[in-house]
Design a protein around this motif. Sequence first.
Motif, PDB file in Angstrom:
ATOM      1  N   GLU A 205      -5.155  -5.086  16.088  1.00 37.41           N
ATOM      2  CA  GLU A 205      -3.742  -5.379  16.328  1.00 37.41           C
ATOM      3  C   GLU A 205      -3.121  -6.244  15.236  1.00 37.41           C
ATOM      4  O   GLU A 205      -1.917  -6.215  15.021  1.00 37.41           O
ATOM      5  N   LYS A 206      -3.951  -6.994  14.516  1.00 40.53           N
ATOM      6  CA  LYS A 206      -3.447  -7.838  13.430  1.00 40.53           C
ATOM      7  C   LYS A 206      -3.613  -7.170  12.061  1.00 40.53           C
ATOM      8  O   LYS A 206      -3.510  -7.809  11.028  1.00 40.53           O
ATOM      9  N   ARG A 207      -3.892  -5.892  12.072  1.00 44.32           N
ATOM     10  CA  ARG A 207      -4.052  -5.066  10.870  1.00 44.32           C
ATOM     11  C   ARG A 207      -5.309  -5.412  10.072  1.00 44.32           C
ATOM     12  O   ARG A 207      -5.396  -5.112   8.881  1.00 44.32           O
ATOM     13  N   ASN A 208      -6.280  -6.044  10.705  1.00 46.15           N
ATOM     14  CA  ASN A 208      -7.559  -6.284  10.047  1.00 46.15           C
ATOM     15  C   ASN A 208      -8.406  -5.021  10.130  1.00 46.15           C
ATOM     16  O   ASN A 208      -8.450  -4.357  11.172  1.00 46.15           O
ATOM     17  N   ALA A 209      -9.073  -4.684   9.039  1.00 46.83           N
ATOM     18  CA  ALA A 209      -9.963  -3.524   9.041  1.00 46.83           C
ATOM     19  C   ALA A 209     -11.213  -3.840   9.859  1.00 46.83           C
ATOM     20  O   ALA A 209     -11.869  -4.860   9.642  1.00 46.83           O
ATOM     21  N   THR A 210     -11.521  -2.973  10.806  1.00 44.34           N
ATOM     22  CA  THR A 210     -12.669  -3.209  11.681  1.00 44.34           C
ATOM     23  C   THR A 210     -13.791  -2.206  11.477  1.00 44.34           C
ATOM     24  O   THR A 210     -14.927  -2.461  11.862  1.00 44.34           O
ATOM     25  N   ARG A 211     -13.469  -1.060  10.899  1.00 45.88           N
ATOM     26  CA  ARG A 211     -14.504  -0.050  10.686  1.00 45.88           C
ATOM     27  C   ARG A 211     -14.061   0.918   9.592  1.00 45.88           C
ATOM     28  O   ARG A 211     -12.882   1.234   9.468  1.00 45.88           O
TER      29      ARG A 211
END
Length: 223
Positions: A205-211
Amino acid sequence: MLSIDDLYHTKAERERLARDVHPLLRTRGVPGTHDIPLGLATLHGIDAGQAIRLPRFDKARDDRSPAETWPTAPAPIDIVLFEGWCVGALPQPPAALAVPVNALEASEDSDGSWRSFVNEALAGPYQALFARIDMLAMLRAPDFSIVQGWRLEQEHALRAVSPAGSAGVMDDHQVIRFIAHYERLTRHILAEMPNRANLVIDLDEKRNATRFTERQTDWNSTE
């Protein structure tokens, strides 16, 4: 870098589309509201090794910037990053257009003519432009519901730097209506593009890359 947003038709051209085809085409963004020949000509100039001006669109004015203000990309260019919403998208099957996805479609496109025009544009001229893509990377939002919050953040930032009364700056209610134009194709992209993109980057949701999910292609070949 070239953005599909910078290929929007001018305001006057969209007014003509709104008059001659459908009123919803006054709003920029969906397929049918971009100048595809301009995009192809820009890429052709790059291919030819020319120093070429890159189109720019002024969202605060909701109109294309004057050509004399466009930045010039020096030659030669080895890599072009072509980015933006709907880049690489495929059209929906015609049967999928039958049922409206939101109140905007139900009330202002009850006969489906607008969404049919958008889908036909995507199936036609846009595929010629997207065929130029060598590697397709997708930034995948968690779901469509998060898009509204992201778009509101973007508009608040635009308001902060735009003169009062700027034509292209929207209040929150206008943003919500604006996003409704994008809902159908965004949901379609989220469902189908991950299965064929060369690289999918999932965002939180905070535009952080998770995968990161990568498909084996020539770009990571050791040959």
